[in-house]
Structures are given as structure tokens and as C-alpha cells.
Design a protein around this motif. Structure first.
Motif, PDB file in Angstrom:
ATOM      1  N   MET A  60      34.887  38.601  44.853  1.00 41.51           N
ATOM      2  CA  MET A  60      34.082  37.379  44.861  1.00 41.51           C
ATOM      3  C   MET A  60      34.704  36.331  43.931  1.00 41.51           C
ATOM      4  N   THR A  61      34.679  35.078  44.321  1.00 40.82           N
ATOM      5  CA  THR A  61      35.256  34.021  43.478  1.00 40.82           C
ATOM      6  C   THR A  61      34.328  33.735  42.305  1.00 40.82           C
ATOM      7  N   THR A  62      34.928  33.616  41.124  1.00 37.73           N
ATOM      8  CA  THR A  62      34.126  33.297  39.937  1.00 37.73           C
ATOM      9  C   THR A  62      34.133  31.794  39.716  1.00 37.73           C
ATOM     10  N   SER A  63      32.969  31.282  39.371  1.00 37.49           N
ATOM     11  CA  SER A  63      32.858  29.847  39.122  1.00 37.49           C
ATOM     12  C   SER A  63      32.774  29.581  37.613  1.00 37.49           C
ATOM     13  N   HIS A  64      33.774  28.863  37.099  1.00 32.34           N
ATOM     14  CA  HIS A  64      33.806  28.505  35.674  1.00 32.34           C
ATOM     15  C   HIS A  64      33.495  27.018  35.546  1.00 32.34           C
ATOM     16  N   VAL A  65      32.481  26.674  34.789  1.00 25.23           N
ATOM     17  CA  VAL A  65      32.170  25.258  34.568  1.00 25.23           C
ATOM     18  C   VAL A  65      32.417  24.945  33.089  1.00 25.23           C
ATOM     19  N   ILE A  66      33.149  23.862  32.865  1.00 21.57           N
ATOM     20  CA  ILE A  66      33.529  23.469  31.509  1.00 21.57           C
ATOM     21  C   ILE A  66      32.901  22.118  31.198  1.00 21.57           C
ATOM     22  N   LEU A  67      32.133  22.059  30.126  1.00 25.06           N
ATOM     23  CA  LEU A  67      31.504  20.794  29.737  1.00 25.06           C
ATOM     24  C   LEU A  67      32.378  20.142  28.674  1.00 25.06           C
ATOM     25  N   GLY A  68      32.942  18.988  29.010  1.00 26.92           N
ATOM     26  CA  GLY A  68      33.814  18.272  28.078  1.00 26.92           C
ATOM     27  C   GLY A  68      35.267  18.366  28.510  1.00 26.92           C
ATOM     28  N   ASP A  69      35.917  17.214  28.589  1.00 22.95           N
ATOM     29  CA  ASP A  69      37.344  17.188  28.946  1.00 22.95           C
ATOM     30  C   ASP A  69      38.171  16.691  27.759  1.00 22.95           C
ATOM     31  N   GLY A  70      37.769  17.128  26.557  1.00 19.04           N
ATOM     32  CA  GLY A  70      38.627  16.925  25.397  1.00 19.04           C
ATOM     33  C   GLY A  70      39.704  18.007  25.423  1.00 19.04           C
ATOM     34  N   ILE A  71      40.397  18.149  24.307  1.00 19.13           N
ATOM     35  CA  ILE A  71      41.506  19.109  24.286  1.00 19.13           C
ATOM     36  C   ILE A  71      40.994  20.542  24.419  1.00 19.13           C
ATOM     37  N   ALA A  72      39.800  20.851  23.890  1.00 17.70           N
ATOM     38  CA  ALA A  72      39.276  22.219  24.013  1.00 17.70           C
ATOM     39  C   ALA A  72      38.958  22.533  25.474  1.00 17.70           C
ATOM     40  N   GLY A  73      38.218  21.650  26.143  1.00 21.14           N
ATOM     41  CA  GLY A  73      37.838  21.890  27.534  1.00 21.14           C
ATOM     42  C   GLY A  73      39.045  21.918  28.443  1.00 21.14           C
ATOM     43  N   SER A  74      39.939  20.976  28.244  1.00 17.07           N
ATOM     44  CA  SER A  74      41.102  20.882  29.115  1.00 17.07           C
ATOM     45  C   SER A  74      42.020  22.088  28.938  1.00 17.07           C
ATOM     46  N   SER A  75      42.193  22.520  27.700  1.00 15.57           N
ATOM     47  CA  SER A  75      43.069  23.671  27.474  1.00 15.57           C
ATOM     48  C   SER A  75      42.451  24.934  28.068  1.00 15.57           C
ATOM     49  N   ALA A  76      41.109  25.038  28.042  1.00 13.77           N
ATOM     50  CA  ALA A  76      40.456  26.183  28.684  1.00 13.77           C
ATOM     51  C   ALA A  76      40.671  26.141  30.200  1.00 13.77           C
ATOM     52  N   ALA A  77      40.516  24.956  30.792  1.00 11.89           N
ATOM     53  CA  ALA A  77      40.674  24.832  32.249  1.00 11.89           C
ATOM     54  C   ALA A  77      42.085  25.259  32.668  1.00 11.89           C
ATOM     55  N   GLU A  78      43.061  24.820  31.897  1.00 16.07           N
ATOM     56  CA  GLU A  78      44.450  25.161  32.225  1.00 16.07           C
ATOM     57  C   GLU A  78      44.674  26.675  32.098  1.00 16.07           C
ATOM     58  N   THR A  79      44.123  27.257  31.042  1.00 25.86           N
ATOM     59  CA  THR A  79      44.288  28.703  30.825  1.00 25.86           C
ATOM     60  C   THR A  79      43.629  29.492  31.957  1.00 25.86           C
ATOM     61  N   ILE A  80      42.437  29.071  32.351  1.00 25.10           N
ATOM     62  CA  ILE A  80      41.716  29.796  33.416  1.00 25.10           C
ATOM     63  C   ILE A  80      42.514  29.719  34.715  1.00 25.10           C
ATOM     64  N   ARG A  81      42.991  28.507  35.023  1.00 21.84           N
ATOM     65  CA  ARG A  81      43.728  28.359  36.279  1.00 21.84           C
ATOM     66  C   ARG A  81      44.995  29.212  36.289  1.00 21.84           C
ATOM     67  N   GLU A  82      45.702  29.258  35.160  1.00 22.96           N
ATOM     68  CA  GLU A  82      46.928  30.063  35.110  1.00 22.96           C
ATOM     69  C   GLU A  82      46.616  31.548  35.266  1.00 22.96           C
ATOM     70  N   ALA A  83      45.482  31.987  34.700  1.00 23.75           N
ATOM     71  CA  ALA A  83      45.149  33.412  34.739  1.00 23.75           C
ATOM     72  C   ALA A  83      44.531  33.823  36.072  1.00 23.75           C
ATOM     73  N   ASP A  84      43.853  32.905  36.737  1.00 23.98           N
ATOM     74  CA  ASP A  84      43.159  33.259  37.975  1.00 23.98           C
ATOM     75  C   ASP A  84      43.310  32.134  39.004  1.00 23.98           C
ATOM     76  N   PRO A  85      44.298  32.259  39.890  1.00 27.18           N
ATOM     77  CA  PRO A  85      44.556  31.191  40.859  1.00 27.18           C
ATOM     78  C   PRO A  85      43.392  30.961  41.819  1.00 27.18           C
ATOM     79  N   ASP A  86      42.488  31.938  41.963  1.00 26.00           N
ATOM     80  CA  ASP A  86      41.406  31.815  42.947  1.00 26.00           C
ATOM     81  C   ASP A  86      40.090  31.307  42.366  1.00 26.00           C
ATOM     82  N   ALA A  87      39.983  31.283  41.045  1.00 21.00           N
ATOM     83  CA  ALA A  87      38.697  30.912  40.447  1.00 21.00           C
ATOM     84  C   ALA A  87      38.327  29.475  40.786  1.00 21.00           C
ATOM     85  N   GLU A  88      37.020  29.215  40.847  1.00 20.72           N
ATOM     86  CA  GLU A  88      36.553  27.819  40.963  1.00 20.72           C
ATOM     87  C   GLU A  88      36.444  27.264  39.546  1.00 20.72           C
ATOM     88  N   VAL A  89      37.096  26.135  39.311  1.00 24.95           N
ATOM     89  CA  VAL A  89      37.048  25.542  37.960  1.00 24.95           C
ATOM     90  C   VAL A  89      36.559  24.098  38.066  1.00 24.95           C
TER      91      VAL A  89
END
Ligand SMILES: Cc1cc2nc3c(=O)[nH]c(=O)nc-3n(C[C@H](O)[C@H](O)[C@H](O)COP(=O)(O)OP(=O)(O)OC[C@H]3O[C@@H](n4cnc5c(N)ncnc54)[C@H](O)[C@@H]3O)c2cc1C
Length: 414
Positions: free
Chosen positions: A1-30
Motif C-alpha cells: 500500500m502507498t504511504t502518504s507523508h504530509v509535511i507542514l512547512g517548506d522551510g529547510i526542515a520540511g524540504s529536507s524531509a521531503a527530499e529524504t522521503i522521496r529518495e528512500a521511497d520512490p512510491d510514497a505520496e509526498v
């Protein structure tokens, strides 16, 4: 099942998390949600923009295409108003909703507005966003007189902006020095002299009582706590942040002047993480709760949170010595670790523009400030990371070059 990750805030913390999630899981919804109207930019550099020393372009970090290319949904101009951690649903100002499996709160803080008369008058600035920097740059380039309130790391940026823009500014400070929680007078005087060289007038043992306004409601000056008037067409206040956690009120997420997380950036509620300025995290080096407002720390916390959100169990731990540098002067200035806390300290002035202060807790180095010579910063950061018991070796630590071999070894290696 696809996991949905929602990130509140597009500062450096949020953006770096989004990038890390995408690199680790190409199928996740971000999905990344931000109330700002532009994607991630370099918040550290907006002061150089406000000084008039940098154009807009180099400040941007990501274009909207960056998110498209990584299949990350970016919601700009979207203010999150509510989170239901039972139903795992987020609500925004316009009624739109977002469902999540994992949530990252990385909404940082908003500058505190002092509760004084006329504090919201035209011409009074608070400094956090690129939009603030645009307003400050424009106004400072036109104003002749100014007042700055707040003797900390953001206040000094505002003072330096006035200096660079030719605003004749008075810098109001409580106590007898700038950043009194980390510096003694010896170190602060080096900074004071450099501020005066920029054309800033320092007003000690002072503070803001209230602002005065003209008949159009525009700031015209400030009355300080001693009743003195300071003329100001331009005013700026930097006295700390209120963390952006209103939407978590009423949820079981533990708040304590920020969001409480463990060393894995996990809150007390399963599936809810936090990263960046707003965390009160468990610092594994200090072995206690800590806070830190710096770019590097927020970026690392975002990466740790992202890695743990994707994994079934915590795989990354936040173990980090932050740094913060000031680049307004001819000499370098760097603080590292936690320079404002501790139970012991050592310092030395080497010459007119060179000074060092180190802080200790429970016999271990935990932070410090270096002015003029940063060459030993790696050694000090390593000593902190290695948790060496060095508080009784102050002479060796204050030597111009620190001999790591001669200091007490790390108990972690034994
Ligand atoms: C002028 C200035 C100079 C600085 N200089 C330095 C420096 O030299 N060195 C250094 O290390 N650090 C510096 N910092 C601090 C550093 O920029 C921060 O520590 C870092 O950017 C924090 O990142 P963050 O992602 O935690 O939060 P932020 O960058 O604050 O990002 C949070 C984002 O969340 C958004 N948001 C907030 N509430 C909501 C909501 N309800 N709904 C949707 N979105 C929301 C905000 O608008 C923001 O875009 C400086 C900061 C400023 C303002």
C-alpha cells in the motif's frame, strides 16, 4: 500500500524531509504544504538581500519544477488551521483537507510582536520571510533614522542592514552588552566596536517602552525604558519567536514552547513527527531536552525525520553540534553547540578582534563562541561529539591550537 507523508512547512526542515522521503521511497505520496507564496529559499541569505548586497535570484533554492520532477505535491499559499490526529486529517484555511499516514510538523516560528503601544504601526518590521526582507530593503533604502530592538542573533542582522543602507540607527539593548546570554563584556565589546564602525549607535541598559507615530499612523520614534526619545522612520523588533503550533492545540501532541520530540524527531503521537526550529528535542549529547534555531540543525532534523518516517522503526538519530555564524564584520564570528547554557565557562581575549568562550556542563564541553579565529572549530565540535570530560583542562582548550591528543579521551571509545 502507498504511504502518504504530509509535511507542514517548506522551510529547510520540511524540504529536507521531503527530499529524504522521496529518495528512500520512490512510491510514497509526498505533500508539502506552506503558507508562503514561494518554495524553499535561503533564509540565511535574506539579510544580505535586505542590505542591498544581493539580488533576488541567488536566494531561491528550489523552483516549483524541483517538486514536480520528484513527484512531490507542493501546496503554496496554504495556511494549515487544524489537525485531527485520530482521523489523520489536516485542514487548511480554505476548508481543503489532506489525509496522511505520517505527518511532519516543520512550521518553524513567527517573530514575537512586543505588547507595547503602537507596536503594529506602519514602518515597524519583524524579520523572518523573504517578503519581510523585500519590505525591509525598500524601507531601509529610503529611511534616514531607525531603531532596532532585540540584542540577539536576528537583531544584529537588522542593525547591520541599517548600517549597510545608511540608516542612522539606535540599537536598544537591555543590560550592558549584545547577546548577553552567550558573551561576556570582553567578547561583546569586539562586536560593539564593529557595530559602531557600521554607523550603529548602541544604547545600553535600555529597552523599548513604546513607539510614537505621526498623524498618518507611521512610526516616528521610540521611547525607551528610561523615557528617552529615539527618532525613527524605520523600526525593527527581533525579540524571539512564537512557534507555529496553533493547529496542534486540542490534539494529544505534547507541546512545551514548541513540539516535544525524541532523538528520532518523533512526537508522543504515533505517525506524527516534528523537525526544525520548533522542536524541543531530546539532545543525546546533553542528555536533556534542547532547542536550537539554526539552518544546519533544521536541515539535519528534517533528514532524520524523513528517514524515520519511511522506515518501520527508527533508523536515524539526531546527534548534531549546530553552528551559527555572523558575517557582517571584517572578522569572523561563530557560535557552536549550546553557548547559552551550562554550569561552567572559560574565556580568553587574544587581541582586539580575537576572543574565545567555552561553556561546560557536567564536566563536558557543550558550546562556545569564537571571534576572530575559527580555526579550532572542528576540534571543539569533535570534543563535544565525543563527550570528552575536559572541563578541568581549560588552559589546553584556550591554547591558540588545541592538541586533541593531549586531552582526556572520549568515554564513548572505551
Ligand atoms: C533573517 C534571518 C537570518 C538567519 N541567519 C541564520 C544564520 O546565519 N545561520 C543559521 O544557522 N541560521 C540562521 N537563521 C535561522 C534559520 O534560518 C532557521 O533556523 C531555519 O530556517 C529554520 O528552518 P525551519 O524549516 O525549521 O523553519 P522555517 O524556515 O521558519 O520554515 C517554516 C515554514 O512553515 C511555514 N508555516 C508556518 N505556519 C504554517 C501554517 N500554519 N501552515 C502552513 N505553513 C506554515 C512558514 O511560513 C515557513 O515557510 C536566520 C533566520 C532569519 C530569519
Amino acid at each position: 500500500m502507498t504511504t502518504s507523508h504530509v509535511i507542514l512547512g517548506d522551510g529547510i526542515a520540511g524540504s529536507s524531509a521531503a527530499e529524504t522521503i522521496r529518495e528512500a521511497d520512490p512510491d510514497a505520496e509526498v505533500t508539502v504544504i506552506t503558507e508562503e507564496g514561494e518554495p524553499l529559499y535561503n533564509r540565511i541569505l535574506i539579510k544580505e538581500f535586505a542590505k542591498g548586497k544581493l539580488p533576488e535570484d541567488p536566494i531561491a533554492i528550489h523552483e516549483e519544477e524541483w517538486y514536480d520532477e520528484r513527484d512531490i505535491a507542493l501546496e503554496l499559499n496554504t495556511h494549515v488551521t487544524d489537525v485531527d490526529t485520530d482521523a489523520k486529517v489536516i485542514e487548511a484555511h480554505d476548508g481543503s483537507t489532506y489525509e496522511y499516514d505520517n505527518l511532519l510538523v516543520a512550521t518553524g516560528g513567527t517573530p514575537i510582536e512586543l505588547p507595547v503601544e503602537n507596536s503594529d504601526a506602519d514602518g515597524i518590521h519583524h524579520f523572518w520571510t523573504f517578503e519581510d526582507a523585500r519590505r525591509i530593503r525598500q524601507h531601509a533604502s529610503e529611511a534616514e533614522t531607525g531603531v532596532i530592538v532585540g540584542a540577539g542573533l536576528l537583531g544584529i542582522d537588522l542593525a547591520a542592514i541599517c548600517g549597510a543602507q545608511g540608516v542612522d540607527a539606535d540599537y536598544l539593548m537591555r543590560g550592558n552588552r549584545w547577546w548577553r546570554y552567550a558573551l561576556t563584556l570582553d567578547g561583546a565589546e569586539i562586536v560593539h566596536e564593529a557595530l559602531r564602525d557600521l554607523g550603529v549607535d548602541l544604547v545600553f541598559e535600555s529597552g523599548l517602552d513604546h513607539f510614537e507615530v505621526d498623524e498618518d499612523g507611521h512610526v516616528s520614534g521610540a521611547i525607551d525604558s528610561n523615557g528617552e526619545f529615539h527618532e525613527a522612520e524605520f523600526a525593527a523588533v527581533a525579540v524571539g519567536l512564537d512557534y507555529n503550533t496553533e493547529f496542534l492545540q486540542g490534539t494529544p501532541v505534547e507541546l512545551d514552547d514548541g513540539v516535544v520530540v525524541d532523538e528520532h524527531m518523533q512526537t508522543n503521537v504515533e505517525g506524527v513527527y516534528a523537525a526544525g526550529d520548533l522542536t524541543r528535542y531530546h539532545d543525546v549529547i546533553l542528555d536533556e531536552g534542547a532547542q536550537n534555531g539554526s539552518w544546519g540543525s533544521a536541515k539535519e532534523q528534517g533528514a532524520v525525520a524523513g528517514a524515520n518516517m519511511v522506515a518501520d522503526e527508527p533508523v536515524e538519530t539526531f546527534r548534531y553540534v549546530p553552528t551559527y555564524s555572523i558575517t557582517h564584520f571584517d572578522f569572523p564570528f561563530l557560535s557552536f553547540g549550546h553557548p547559552t547554557i551550562g554550569d561552567d565557562a572559560a574565556e580568553r581575549k587574544y587581541d582586539d578582534e580575537e576572543w574565545r568562550r567555552l561553556t561546560f556542563k557536567d564536566g563536558k564541553l557543550i558550546g562556545g563562541v569564537l571571534i576572530g579565529d575559527l580555526s579550532q572549530q572542528s576540534a571543539f565540535k569533535r570534543i563535544i561529539r565525543e563527550e570528552r570530560p575536559v572541563a578541568d583542562q581549560k588552559e589546553a582548550l584556550l591554547a591558540p591550537e588545541v592538541d586533541l591528543e593531549a586531552l582526556a579521551p572520549s568515554p564513548l571509545e572505551r
